[in-house]
Design a protein around this motif. Structure first.
Motif, PDB file in Angstrom:
ATOM      1  N   VAL A 248      29.524  -7.405  29.270  1.00  0.00           N
ATOM      2  CA  VAL A 248      30.332  -7.826  30.419  1.00  0.00           C
ATOM      3  C   VAL A 248      29.701  -9.020  31.131  1.00  0.00           C
ATOM      4  O   VAL A 248      30.422  -9.863  31.685  1.00  0.00           O
ATOM      5  CB  VAL A 248      30.583  -6.653  31.386  1.00  0.00           C
ATOM      6  N   ARG A 249      28.378  -9.109  31.139  1.00  0.00           N
ATOM      7  CA  ARG A 249      27.735 -10.278  31.731  1.00  0.00           C
ATOM      8  C   ARG A 249      28.097 -11.547  30.967  1.00  0.00           C
ATOM      9  O   ARG A 249      28.224 -12.630  31.565  1.00  0.00           O
ATOM     10  CB  ARG A 249      26.211 -10.107  31.749  1.00  0.00           C
TER      11      ARG A 249
ATOM     12  N   PRO B 195      34.714 -10.732  38.968  1.00  0.00           N
ATOM     13  CA  PRO B 195      35.276  -9.578  39.686  1.00  0.00           C
ATOM     14  C   PRO B 195      35.463  -8.345  38.806  1.00  0.00           C
ATOM     15  O   PRO B 195      35.511  -7.219  39.333  1.00  0.00           O
ATOM     16  CB  PRO B 195      36.633 -10.100  40.181  1.00  0.00           C
ATOM     17  N   LEU B 196      35.561  -8.519  37.486  1.00  0.00           N
ATOM     18  CA  LEU B 196      35.797  -7.374  36.603  1.00  0.00           C
ATOM     19  C   LEU B 196      34.510  -6.682  36.162  1.00  0.00           C
ATOM     20  O   LEU B 196      34.561  -5.558  35.639  1.00  0.00           O
ATOM     21  CB  LEU B 196      36.580  -7.816  35.362  1.00  0.00           C
ATOM     22  N   ILE B 197      33.369  -7.333  36.349  1.00  0.00           N
ATOM     23  CA  ILE B 197      32.115  -6.742  35.857  1.00  0.00           C
ATOM     24  C   ILE B 197      31.819  -5.405  36.540  1.00  0.00           C
ATOM     25  O   ILE B 197      31.589  -4.392  35.855  1.00  0.00           O
ATOM     26  CB  ILE B 197      30.949  -7.736  36.020  1.00  0.00           C
ATOM     27  N   PRO B 198      31.821  -5.305  37.882  1.00  0.00           N
ATOM     28  CA  PRO B 198      31.530  -3.998  38.497  1.00  0.00           C
ATOM     29  C   PRO B 198      32.613  -2.966  38.204  1.00  0.00           C
ATOM     30  O   PRO B 198      32.313  -1.773  38.125  1.00  0.00           O
ATOM     31  CB  PRO B 198      31.445  -4.316  39.996  1.00  0.00           C
ATOM     32  N   VAL B 199      33.852  -3.395  38.027  1.00  0.00           N
ATOM     33  CA  VAL B 199      34.924  -2.451  37.696  1.00  0.00           C
ATOM     34  C   VAL B 199      34.666  -1.830  36.329  1.00  0.00           C
ATOM     35  O   VAL B 199      34.701  -0.598  36.157  1.00  0.00           O
ATOM     36  CB  VAL B 199      36.293  -3.155  37.722  1.00  0.00           C
ATOM     37  N   HIS B 200      34.402  -2.670  35.338  1.00  0.00           N
ATOM     38  CA  HIS B 200      34.130  -2.184  33.985  1.00  0.00           C
ATOM     39  C   HIS B 200      32.925  -1.254  33.972  1.00  0.00           C
ATOM     40  O   HIS B 200      32.991  -0.139  33.428  1.00  0.00           O
ATOM     41  CB  HIS B 200      33.890  -3.383  33.059  1.00  0.00           C
ATOM     42  N   LEU B 201      31.827  -1.683  34.559  1.00  0.00           N
ATOM     43  CA  LEU B 201      30.605  -0.872  34.515  1.00  0.00           C
ATOM     44  C   LEU B 201      30.760   0.406  35.327  1.00  0.00           C
ATOM     45  O   LEU B 201      30.224   1.460  34.947  1.00  0.00           O
ATOM     46  CB  LEU B 201      29.419  -1.689  35.029  1.00  0.00           C
TER      47      LEU B 201
END
Length: 300
Positions: free
Chosen positions: A232-233, A239-245
């Motif tokens: 994801v990085r 904005p989607l990185i914390p959602v995915h993780l």
């Protein structure tokens, strides 16, 4: 008008030398295909290789690539792709797990026909089923309890059996070798989608493969978490990185029954945050929408 030239196919297999009978059986099934590969490349990932060509009477040009060290699955496959690129005479590369088996004799012909019919098809994924014909749900490239016999365009593919168009690889690059194991398919699939290439799941392309669990690998929990963070990085808009993780952390807590596994997973997660992830090249929001329309937004 001259007849169109059929795409030339190479078959690549990476092995660690611990499945000699399975590799022999796989190569025999490749030799029985009604469209012969132009080249067969066999990578010994940290192991020597016997002379398969003499022993098994294989078609096409056979190239053995023994390596001094185990580079992991994506690293080993990149060695084969580098050699294919050096040859310069192959249009499609079919990569197969060393314990798989092509049950039907027309698999390579069907692969060729799929690519010939769609000039923007970059990847075709096989259906993986055990000797009883059962496909594990994790091997179906769709969210939820999807029918393994329903083909079509998808957002990902299975590492155990697939075909690549070499023109796509020339554009987007090869496997992320640093991943070693886990999520390398998603990294490559997201890059392909972002470059406008299509991915098709073709259930008629059957690779018979024993039923397995990814957790059989001692490093599974650690690299699964580390590589997900790296993935994801590298590939998602910020904005989607914390959602995915966040979603995958909750899923891991719900699914993992092993305390040692959870400790390893969180250790890998921290490693993924701290260690360099490689080049950051996030997908466009247009690609996010495209993946979402295909049934798998890149946060799931």
């Amino acid at each position: 008008m001259a007849e169109p030239v059929a795409p030339r196919i190479a078959v690549a297999v990476v092995t660690m030398g611990n499945r000699p009978d399975e590799v022999d059986a796989l190569l025999r099934s490749v030799a029985k295909q009604d469209v012969a590969p132009a080249r067969i490349l066999i990578v010994g990932n940290g192991c020597p290789l016997p002379d398969f060509a003499d022993r098994l009477d294989l078609p096409g040009e056979v190239t053995l690539l023994p390596l001094d060290e185990n580079l992991g699955c994506p690293g080993g496959r990149n060695v084969a792709l580098d050699r294919v690129r050096a040859f310069g005479d192959v249009d499609i590369v079919v990569e197969l797990d060393d314990d798989g088996l092509l049950v039907d004799p027309d698999v390579l012909r069907r692969v060729r026909d799929h690519f010939a019919a769609d000039p923007r098809l970059g990847i075709v994924g096989f259906r993986i089923a055990d000797e009883h014909g059962e496909t594990q749900q994790r091997h179906v490239p769709r969210v939820g309890a999807s029918d393994p016999m329903r083909g079509g365009y998808v957002t990902g593919f299975l590492g155990g059996g697939h075909g690549f168009r070499t023109a796509m690889l020339d554009e987007i690059g090869d496997w992320p070798a640093a991943f070693f194991f886990a999520h390398e398919e998603t990294d490559l699939a997201w890059r392909a989608a972002d470059a406008g290439w299509r991915i098709r799941y073709a259930p008629e392309l059957l690779l018979q493969h024993p039923k397995t669990s990814p957790a059989r690998h001692a490093i599974y929990y650690r690299v699964n978490a580390r590589n997900r963070v790296w993935l994801v990085r590298r590939r998602l808009p910020l904005p989607l990185i914390p959602v995915h993780l966040g979603i995958w952390t909750l899923l891991t807590l719900a699914r993992t029954r092993s305390a040692a596994g959870l400790r390893a997973w969180f250790g890998g997660f921290v490693e993924g945050v701290r260690e360099p992830a490689g080049e950051r090249r996030p997908m466009s929001w247009r690609t996010v929408w495209r993946l979402t329309r295909l049934g798998r937004p890149p946060v799931i």
